[in-house]
Scaffold this active site. Structure first.
Site, PDB file in Angstrom:
ATOM      1  N   ARG A  19       0.798  -1.225   0.000  1.00  0.00           N
ATOM      2  CA  ARG A  19       0.000   0.000   0.000  1.00  0.00           C
ATOM      3  C   ARG A  19       0.834   1.281   0.000  1.00  0.00           C
ATOM      4  O   ARG A  19       0.385   2.326   0.432  1.00  0.00           O
ATOM      5  CB  ARG A  19      -0.960   0.030   1.202  1.00  0.00           C
ATOM      6  CG  ARG A  19      -1.934  -1.099   1.248  1.00  0.00           C
ATOM      7  CD  ARG A  19      -2.953  -0.925   0.183  1.00  0.00           C
ATOM      8  NE  ARG A  19      -4.063  -1.856   0.404  1.00  0.00           N
ATOM      9  CZ  ARG A  19      -4.888  -2.194  -0.547  1.00  0.00           C
ATOM     10  NH1 ARG A  19      -4.745  -1.694  -1.738  1.00  0.00           N
ATOM     11  NH2 ARG A  19      -5.860  -3.029  -0.311  1.00  0.00           N
ATOM     12  N   SER A  20       2.045   1.195  -0.521  1.00  0.00           N
ATOM     13  CA  SER A  20       2.935   2.354  -0.536  1.00  0.00           C
ATOM     14  C   SER A  20       2.753   3.221  -1.772  1.00  0.00           C
ATOM     15  O   SER A  20       3.186   4.364  -1.796  1.00  0.00           O
ATOM     16  CB  SER A  20       4.389   1.896  -0.454  1.00  0.00           C
ATOM     17  OG  SER A  20       4.716   1.087  -1.576  1.00  0.00           O
ATOM     18  N   HIS A  59      -7.195  -2.370  -9.594  1.00  0.00           N
ATOM     19  CA  HIS A  59      -6.048  -2.227 -10.491  1.00  0.00           C
ATOM     20  C   HIS A  59      -6.514  -2.034 -11.932  1.00  0.00           C
ATOM     21  O   HIS A  59      -5.992  -1.181 -12.650  1.00  0.00           O
ATOM     22  CB  HIS A  59      -5.137  -3.456 -10.397  1.00  0.00           C
ATOM     23  CG  HIS A  59      -4.148  -3.389  -9.286  1.00  0.00           C
ATOM     24  ND1 HIS A  59      -2.804  -3.253  -9.509  1.00  0.00           N
ATOM     25  CD2 HIS A  59      -4.302  -3.433  -7.939  1.00  0.00           C
ATOM     26  CE1 HIS A  59      -2.168  -3.225  -8.347  1.00  0.00           C
ATOM     27  NE2 HIS A  59      -3.055  -3.344  -7.381  1.00  0.00           N
TER      28      HIS A  59
END
Length: 188
Positions: A19-20, A59
């Site tokens: 989750r970066s 995505h």
């Protein structure tokens, strides 16, 4: 094998924790390439896992409609071999690909990894490879978890030696490690 008119493409590694923003940064780089993009999804669909299906859908929704998608859970080296001059392959992600091959014995995995690294160096397409960082915390309690962590750490290190640039994405920021860091020589 690259021809005289088309040498091996650029190799970019984007790595970081969960989750970066790794995938978003990789997608930004792919758009900036101004080349036709082929999104290489290594995830395996599981219709019984609703949360996983939602992740895949998020995505997909972020990607431009003109991007092609190839679902390649295991045959990643072959997919890279098929990459063409003038296109950009965005592989998301190496950790998921490795997880799909985790049952391989060490010797078989090392052979697959060697073939993959060789193909990374030879592909004619530009490559953007997304990889998860693991091993920054607790040592996994189970042998399979330790195998995953060790194999992925080694794979990322070897890809990092090939790639330029190498981005670490954390806290929503992308840092180019080839500019900021001092390289270590991987034991290939």
């Amino acid at each position: 094998m690259p021809t005289d008119s088309c040498r091996s493409g650029t190799v970019i590694l984007v790595t970081g924790p969960a989750r970066s923003g790794k995938s978003e940064w990789a997608e930004t780089l792919a758009q900036q390439s101004q080349k036709p993009v082929v999104y290489v999804a290594t995830a395996q669909r599981d219709p019984t896992d609703e949360e996983w299906q939602q992740r895949i859908a998020r995505h997909q929704q972020r990607r431009p409609g003109q991007w092609q998608t190839r679902e390649v859970p295991r045959a990643l080296s072959q997919c890279l071999e098929e990459g063409e001059c003038g296109e950009c392959l965005l592989v998301d992600s190496l950790g998921t690909w490795l997880a799909n091959c985790l049952e391989l014995e060490d010797e078989a995995w090392l052979s697959m990894e060697k073939q993959f690294l060789s193909q990374v160096k030879q592909t004619q397409a530009d490559l953007i490879l997304v990889a998860e960082e693991t091993g920054w915390g607790v040592v996994p309690a189970y042998p399979l978890g330790r195998t995953f962590r060790d194999r992925l750490g080694n794979l990322i290190r070897h890809v990092g030696a090939i790639a330029d640039p190498v981005y670490l994405v954390t806290g929503g920021y992308a840092l180019n490690l080839k500019v900021l860091g001092t390289p270590l020589t991987p034991n290939l």
